[in-house]
Motif scaffolding. Structure first.
Motif, PDB file in Angstrom:
ATOM      1  N   LEU A  43       3.297  82.109   6.504  1.00 27.99           N
ATOM      2  CA  LEU A  43       3.750  80.817   6.991  1.00 27.99           C
ATOM      3  C   LEU A  43       2.720  79.740   6.693  1.00 27.99           C
ATOM      4  CD1 LEU A  43       4.822  82.066  10.537  1.00 27.99           C
ATOM      5  CD2 LEU A  43       6.395  81.490   8.670  1.00 27.99           C
ATOM      6  N   MET A  55       7.536  76.226  20.171  1.00 31.81           N
ATOM      7  CA  MET A  55       8.799  76.709  20.720  1.00 31.81           C
ATOM      8  C   MET A  55       8.568  77.826  21.734  1.00 31.81           C
ATOM      9  SD  MET A  55      12.068  78.299  18.674  1.00 31.81           S
ATOM     10  CE  MET A  55      11.118  79.700  18.072  1.00 31.81           C
ATOM     11  N   PHE A  56       7.702  78.769  21.395  1.00 31.48           N
ATOM     12  CA  PHE A  56       7.484  79.917  22.282  1.00 31.48           C
ATOM     13  C   PHE A  56       6.684  79.549  23.519  1.00 31.48           C
ATOM     14  CE2 PHE A  56       9.093  82.551  18.942  1.00 31.48           C
ATOM     15  CZ  PHE A  56       9.505  83.718  19.566  1.00 31.48           C
ATOM     16  N   GLN A  75       4.452  75.378   9.919  1.00 33.62           N
ATOM     17  CA  GLN A  75       5.438  76.320  10.443  1.00 33.62           C
ATOM     18  C   GLN A  75       4.881  77.080  11.649  1.00 33.62           C
ATOM     19  OE1 GLN A  75       6.072  78.419   6.709  1.00 33.62           O
ATOM     20  NE2 GLN A  75       8.166  77.619   6.563  1.00 33.62           N
ATOM     21  N   PRO A 124       7.189  85.424  15.031  1.00 33.20           N
ATOM     22  CA  PRO A 124       7.930  85.257  16.291  1.00 33.20           C
ATOM     23  C   PRO A 124       8.048  86.563  17.085  1.00 33.20           C
ATOM     24  CG  PRO A 124       9.043  84.087  14.523  1.00 33.20           C
ATOM     25  CD  PRO A 124       7.970  84.919  13.877  1.00 33.20           C
ATOM     26  N   ASP A 152       4.970  74.891  14.768  1.00 33.04           N
ATOM     27  CA  ASP A 152       6.344  74.719  15.252  1.00 33.04           C
ATOM     28  C   ASP A 152       6.803  75.954  16.022  1.00 33.04           C
ATOM     29  OD1 ASP A 152       6.627  72.165  14.250  1.00 33.04           O
ATOM     30  OD2 ASP A 152       7.701  72.779  12.435  1.00 33.04           O
ATOM     31  N   ILE A 153       6.504  77.130  15.495  1.00 31.61           N
ATOM     32  CA  ILE A 153       6.893  78.374  16.178  1.00 31.61           C
ATOM     33  C   ILE A 153       6.125  78.522  17.488  1.00 31.61           C
ATOM     34  CG2 ILE A 153       6.855  80.895  16.016  1.00 31.61           C
ATOM     35  CD1 ILE A 153       7.285  80.517  12.953  1.00 31.61           C
ATOM     36  N   ASP A 186       3.898  88.465   8.111  1.00 28.42           N
ATOM     37  CA  ASP A 186       4.554  87.172   7.944  1.00 28.42           C
ATOM     38  C   ASP A 186       3.683  86.286   7.061  1.00 28.42           C
ATOM     39  OD1 ASP A 186       6.564  85.285   8.262  1.00 28.42           O
ATOM     40  OD2 ASP A 186       6.615  85.488  10.449  1.00 28.42           O
TER      41      ASP A 186
END
Length: 295
Positions: free
Chosen positions: A212, A223-224, A216, A277, A219-220, A210
């Protein structure tokens, strides 16, 4: 080729990259010989339980390497697996990387897989060790694959990342892209190289799962983890005061950025390649939460 009849010598088998390579190979019915200075270490004993042959050896000793390479089909080479940070220098790494390649040539090893770093030739103005080993391997005329992984997603688990405490410590600017790869996937690509020499021999492959920006990433993570993770940039002068090479690397990333990588092509070669993610869901979330409890 019948993997059951082939032995792969894995350097760094008690470390992250070597350990994942050994696990992949054992899972896919290869014979694995793991060279280590300390065969009684926890990681060595775990590999032994999985079926690896543990070989006590010194990678700085050519005769020890030659003995470890007896009847070996392939070699996975990575440095350093077992040294303390202050124990190992770039000069040590170049010495061992070249000794391993020399021993592989002497032993007529069919395939050497070397783990370098992404953009090694572009970073050669300020850190040359991995690029020097790559060039040396090219000069020997032996079958090889060079893997160039980027920074590990697993680095985010440790307390030094800041994440267990609610922060992401980063040296690069908020709009710079950070390439990341799961260590597990490095092991997979090493295994694929041994399994498909006609496809992988002679190739140099950038390994990225990935790409990022720090914003970013937080933010990920937020969320997790279901809690806010904030990005905290470490001033460049602070980076330089602790580690000059890291300071130069940070400036290089901010100025030039990592090489562009075709992630779609990598996923065609290995559809299971984890993005960030997916890594969090499969591996990272549980380990970060456990680290948060410990901290």
């Amino acid at each position: 080729m019948n993997p059951k009849d082939k032995i792969i010598l894995v350097l760094g088998a008690t470390g992250q990259q070597g350990g994942e390579t050994a696990k992949y190979l054992l899972k896919n019915r290869w014979k694995v010989r793991a060279i280590t200075r300390n065969p009684s270490s926890d990681n060595a004993l775990k590999l032994q339980k999985l079926g690896a042959e543990i070989f006590q050896g010194n990678m700085e000793d050519p005769s020890s390497l030659d003995s470890a390479m007896q009847d070996v089909y392939g070699v996975f080479s990575v440095q350093p697996p077992e040294w303390e940070p202050n124990e190992f220098t770039d000069a040590n790494e170049v010495k061992i990387g070249k000794l391993v390649a020399d021993s592989a040539k002497k032993g007529k090893v069919s395939h050497l897989v070397y783990s370098s770093v992404i953009g090694s030739e572009r970073q050669s103005d300020f850190r040359t060790h991995k690029w020097e080993i790559e060039k040396y391997i090219h000069s020997l005329g032996i079958p090889f694959t060079i893997l160039r992984p980027t920074g590990f997603m697993e680095n985010l688990i440790h307390s030094r990342s800041g994440i267990p405490g609610g922060l992401l410590y980063e040296t690069v600017s908020p709009d710079s892209r950070i390439h990341m790869i799961s260590v597990e996937d490095i092991g997979v690509f090493a295994g694929l190289a041994f399994e498909n020499p006609e496809k992988y021999s002679g190739r140099t492959i950038d390994l990225v799962g990935d790409s990022l920006t720090p914003l970013q990433i937080v933010d990920i993570l937020s969320m997790f983890l279901d809690r806010r993770i904030e990005y905290m940039r470490i001033p460049l002068e602070t980076v330089y005061s602790h580690n000059k090479i890291l300071g130069l690397l940070t400036e290089w990333i901010n100025r030039e950025g990592y090489p562009k990588v075709d992630l779609d092509s990598l996923r065609k070669e290995y559809p299971g390649l984890l993005n960030f993610p997916q890594w969090l869901e499969k591996i990272g979330k549980v380990k970060i939460e456990a680290a948060s409890i410990r901290s």
